[in-house]
Design a protein around this motif. Structure first.
Motif: not given
Length: 162
Positions: A2-4, A13-14, A65-68, A107-108
């Motif tokens: 996935k694109t970052k 939102a995340l 979520l934390r990692k992303r 983004g994805p």
């Protein structure tokens, strides 16, 4: 892979989802697990089993979520983008049959639950990059090549941060 890339709104939102899970949802479910565990025999305790499963799901999402969030790169609007299609643009296009589409390239991580957003990784978004109004472009679809015309490009104007 996935694109970052992510828009500022998408990142917020995340982050809000993470905070809701970590500060509100998880403590509530943890209380239920503790209460259900105090009742004794856990093997036949539906509240305990359901709440433990829910807690595992919450913890799994929080870890993701934390990692992303750590990996994501926020892309803010820049005046140099004006007039061309780049990440974050709202684009209106039309095909030869007069079919109109309007969507935002994001983004994805931002496309779920939205029919007006497409991922920067999508073939349509890739074909649109750097195009201007009145440019035509071709996208390969499962039914063959399809030609589109760019009608409008807009960028959301966010309030300036102090």
């Amino acid at each position: 892979m996935k694109t970052k890339l992510i828009t500022r709104e998408g990142y917020n939102a995340l982050k809000a989802e993470h905070d809701e899970l970590w500060f509100k949802k998880r403590p509530e479910v943890t209380k239920i697990v503790t209460w259900a565990a105090s009742l004794g025999d856990r093997s036949e305790n539906a509240d305990y089993q359901y709440s433990k499963r829910q807690l595992r799901q919450i913890d799994s999402r929080i870890r993701y979520l934390r990692k992303r969030l750590e990996d994501l790169q926020i892309v803010d609007y820049s005046p140099q983008q004006e007039g061309k299609v780049f990440f974050g643009a709202w684009v209106e296009i039309e095909d030869d049959d007069g079919q109109l589409l309007k969507f935002r390239i994001v983004g994805p991580d931002e496309i779920y639950g939205r029919t007006d957003y497409i991922s920067i990784d999508a073939p349509m978004a890739r074909a649109l990059l750097k195009k201007q109004v009145d440019d035509s472009f071709v996208v390969q679809t499962p039914t063959g090549a399809k030609e589109w015309l760019v009608l409008d490009i807009q960028y959301p104007k966010l309030p300036a941060t102090p």
